[in-house]
Design a protein around this motif. Structure first.
Motif, short mmCIF file in Angstrom:
data_model
loop_
_atom_site.label_atom_id
_atom_site.label_comp_id
_atom_site.label_asym_id
_atom_site.label_seq_id
_atom_site.Cartn_x
_atom_site.Cartn_y
_atom_site.Cartn_z
N ALA A 99 0.84 -1.20 0.00
CA ALA A 99 0.00 0.00 0.00
C ALA A 99 0.88 1.26 0.00
N PHE A 100 1.95 1.22 0.78
CA PHE A 100 2.87 2.35 0.84
C PHE A 100 3.53 2.58 -0.52
N SER A 101 3.99 1.50 -1.16
CA SER A 101 4.64 1.60 -2.48
C SER A 101 3.67 2.16 -3.52
N ASN A 102 2.44 1.66 -3.51
CA ASN A 102 1.45 2.14 -4.48
C ASN A 102 1.18 3.63 -4.32
N ALA A 103 1.31 4.12 -3.08
CA ALA A 103 1.06 5.54 -2.83
C ALA A 103 2.24 6.43 -3.20
N PHE A 107 4.85 9.21 -7.61
CA PHE A 107 5.57 10.48 -7.46
C PHE A 107 7.07 10.28 -7.64
N LEU A 108 7.62 9.26 -6.98
CA LEU A 108 9.07 9.06 -7.02
C LEU A 108 9.56 8.74 -8.42
N TRP A 109 8.79 7.97 -9.19
CA TRP A 109 9.20 7.61 -10.55
C TRP A 109 8.99 8.76 -11.53
N SER A 110 8.23 9.77 -11.13
CA SER A 110 7.97 10.90 -12.04
C SER A 110 9.01 12.00 -11.94
N ILE A 111 9.90 11.91 -10.94
CA ILE A 111 10.92 12.95 -10.76
C ILE A 111 11.91 12.90 -11.93
N PRO A 112 12.14 14.02 -12.62
CA PRO A 112 13.09 14.02 -13.76
C PRO A 112 14.48 13.60 -13.32
N PRO A 148 7.07 -6.97 -7.98
CA PRO A 148 7.34 -5.61 -8.49
C PRO A 148 6.08 -4.75 -8.56
N PRO A 149 5.99 -3.71 -7.70
CA PRO A 149 4.79 -2.88 -7.69
C PRO A 149 4.77 -1.82 -8.79
N TRP A 150 5.90 -1.66 -9.47
CA TRP A 150 6.04 -0.57 -10.45
C TRP A 150 5.70 -1.00 -11.87
N ILE A 151 5.47 -2.28 -12.09
CA ILE A 151 5.35 -2.75 -13.47
C ILE A 151 4.14 -2.14 -14.18
N GLU A 152 3.03 -1.94 -13.45
CA GLU A 152 1.84 -1.40 -14.11
C GLU A 152 1.95 0.09 -14.40
N MET A 153 2.93 0.77 -13.78
CA MET A 153 3.19 2.17 -14.15
C MET A 153 3.90 2.25 -15.49
N LEU A 154 4.60 1.18 -15.86
CA LEU A 154 5.43 1.19 -17.07
C LEU A 154 4.81 0.43 -18.23
N VAL A 155 3.97 -0.55 -17.94
CA VAL A 155 3.42 -1.43 -18.97
C VAL A 155 1.90 -1.36 -18.97
N ASP A 156 1.32 -1.21 -20.16
CA ASP A 156 -0.13 -1.24 -20.33
C ASP A 156 -0.51 -2.64 -20.82
N PHE A 157 -0.85 -3.51 -19.88
CA PHE A 157 -1.11 -4.90 -20.24
C PHE A 157 -2.34 -5.04 -21.16
N ASN A 158 -3.26 -4.10 -21.09
CA ASN A 158 -4.45 -4.17 -21.96
C ASN A 158 -4.10 -3.93 -23.42
N SER A 159 -2.97 -3.28 -23.68
CA SER A 159 -2.60 -3.00 -25.07
C SER A 159 -1.71 -4.09 -25.67
N LEU A 160 -1.28 -5.06 -24.86
CA LEU A 160 -0.36 -6.09 -25.35
C LEU A 160 -0.97 -6.88 -26.50
N GLU A 161 -2.18 -7.37 -26.31
CA GLU A 161 -2.83 -8.18 -27.35
C GLU A 161 -3.05 -7.38 -28.63
N PRO A 162 -3.68 -6.18 -28.60
CA PRO A 162 -3.87 -5.46 -29.87
C PRO A 162 -2.56 -5.02 -30.53
#
Length: 484
Positions: A99-103, A107-112, A148-162
């Protein structure tokens, strides 16, 4: 004939793979099949289904930006010297920690990370968040980290098939099922973040992951596939069934340079994981090659069975077809011999001599085409890069010398060629002791080496790639770092 891509394990070296894949993508290389395991799954998913950070970007530009971003995944060197762990990738386990990681992760991954000051700020804040994160880690825990809690921030699994269906590209993740006692392959239409986490459950680092089997409804337990098979070269015969004749494989683990004296305790832990994987990679490659040869012999037998009826009705035609099959086998044998020149020159020289001794009439045919195999041995010894280039450029001449100048299904038979991305040839000798480090300097340097390796690979194997794709690969017109 299409091209297959194999992305193997090796987490700290991930930027090598993303850099090389970016170079292949910029050169216009298309893949019919993509198989992934371990860290290669991250690379493959960033290529196949990157999450759009900018809605205005095309899929192609989005995947290139996603691959390029891995250059900055390392920890600032000054912080890593004190805390030699990539705490941004490997995060504490437990429900409260998740829960802490998801929160905090968004923000942390968005820092330039364009400047040293930004990297210090981002990595310093991430270290503070890591220390503040609650956890239930205890001696009875099954793994050190949460999936890995960060994978869904980087990968759109719904777009994999199309995305993959647009070119009918087969995409596979490989895991190991404890209950079934064998490898399990997940297909593009079924892959979710849960399947990714199951297939990345490296023992001790992550706890085994549970998934419900859609057919039986039973819960099954999974571990990382690369812990058992570092290179998923042909899961479920996907390469063979799709007539892939060129397999490009990114083999990070199959390199004995990775085995060395550790510098400190955490480095020793990393090397304890890597050491057995190097051997697994070698064995996996040998198994695939043996299976490929068996498949070729089976096809020759099938072809012979098809023409046996001619022996009763048209003996002369039967002999012609039988001789055609023998010529094709001779060509396959010649290609196998030539393949030795890329990694074992001494064995290459020995096999060339044996091949010529066993095929004196074929030696005459080769000489008529002005092909002297012993000259190739000398070239492989003097200039390995030039040997690779010449070998693929002259492949059609080899075919004509062995089989005659013809253009039918026998002359251009299915013959899978394995092409290793030659990372080891481009990594400087003084970098090997640090090549498993998660520092910013190492990972950014590895990415640049990956790009350089990928570009050199395209030039070296241009003739082979052109033949497989039916079109010439493009030459990048500008440096990777200069692209917006």
């Amino acid at each position: 004939m299409p091209i297959g891509l194999v992305l193997g394990g090796g987490a700290p070296n991930l930027p090598l793979m993303t850099g090389a894949l970016l170079a292949l993508d910029e050169a216009g290389i298309d893949f019919k099949v993509i198989t992934t395991t371990g860290a290669g799954m991250v690379v493959g998913l960033l290529y196949a289904a990157p999450r759009k950070q900018d809605p205005g970007l095309s899929w192609k530009k989005t995947r290139r930006a996603a691959l390029r971003a891995t250059r900055d995944w390392g920890i600032d060197d000054a912080i890593y010297e004190m805390v030699p762990v990539n705490y941004k990738i490997f995060q504490k386990p437990g429900a409260m920690a998740r829960a802490f990681s998801n929160a905090t992760n968004p923000f942390l991954w968005s820092i330039p990370r364009e400047s040293r000051r930004q990297r210090l700020l981002g990595d310093g804040l991430a270290l503070m968040a890591t220390m503040m994160s609650p956890t239930n880690l205890n001696p009875r825990s099954q793994g050190l980290c949460q999936p890995p809690p960060w994978i869904e921030m980087l990968v759109d699994f719904n777009s994999l098939e199309p995305n993959m269906a647009s070119n009918d590209t087969k995409f596979r993740l490989s895991a190991y099922c404890i209950e079934d006692g064998e490898e399990k392959t997940f297909h593009r239409h079924e892959i979710t973040a849960e399947h990714f986490k199951a297939a990345l459950a490296m023992p001790f680092i992550y706890a085994p992951y549970h998934l419900t089997d859609p057919e039986s409804g039973e819960k099954k337990t999974y571990l990382e596939g690369s812990a058992f098979n570092t290179l998923a070269l042909n899961p479920e015969d996907v390469m063979v069934e799709n007539d892939v004749d060129t397999v490009i494989f990114f083999d990070i683990m199959g390199n004995r340079h990775l085995i060395g004296e550790p510098r400190w305790l955490i480095d020793a832990w990393g090397k304890s994981i890597i050491a057995p994987l190097t051997r697994l990679a070698e064995q996996g490659l040998k198994t695939f090659k043996d299976g490929r040869e068996l498949h070729q012999r089976e096809r020759e037998i099938e072809e012979l069975e098809k023409i046996l009826d001619l022996a009763d009705t048209d003996w002369e035609k039967f002999k012609l077809r039988r001789d055609d099959i023998k010529k094709k086998r001779d060509f396959h044998d010649l290609v196998n011999v030539l393949g030795l020149g890329e990694h074992d020159v001494d064995e290459f020289e020995e096999c060339v001599n044996e091949f010529l001794k066993a095929n004196p009439e074929l030696e005459l045919e080769l000489e008529n085409k002005r092909i002297n195999l012993k000259d190739y041995v000398g070239l492989a010894k003097r200039d390995p890069e030039r040997f690779r280039e010449i070998r693929y450029k002259h492949m059609r001449a080899f075919e004509e010398a062995v089989m005659g100048d013809r253009d039918d299904d026998l002359a251009h038979s299915s013959r899978t060629e394995l092409l290793r991305m030659p990372f080891r040839d481009h990594i400087p000798e003084d970098r090997w002791p640090e090549v498993l480090d998660w520092t910013y300097s190492n990972m950014s340097k590895l990415f640049d080496i990956g790009v350089e390796t990928g570009r050199a690979f395209v030039e070296t194997h241009r003739a082979r790639l052109e033949r497989s794709m039916g079109k010439p690969p493009k030459t990048p017109r500008e440096p990777v770092a200069a692209e917006a």
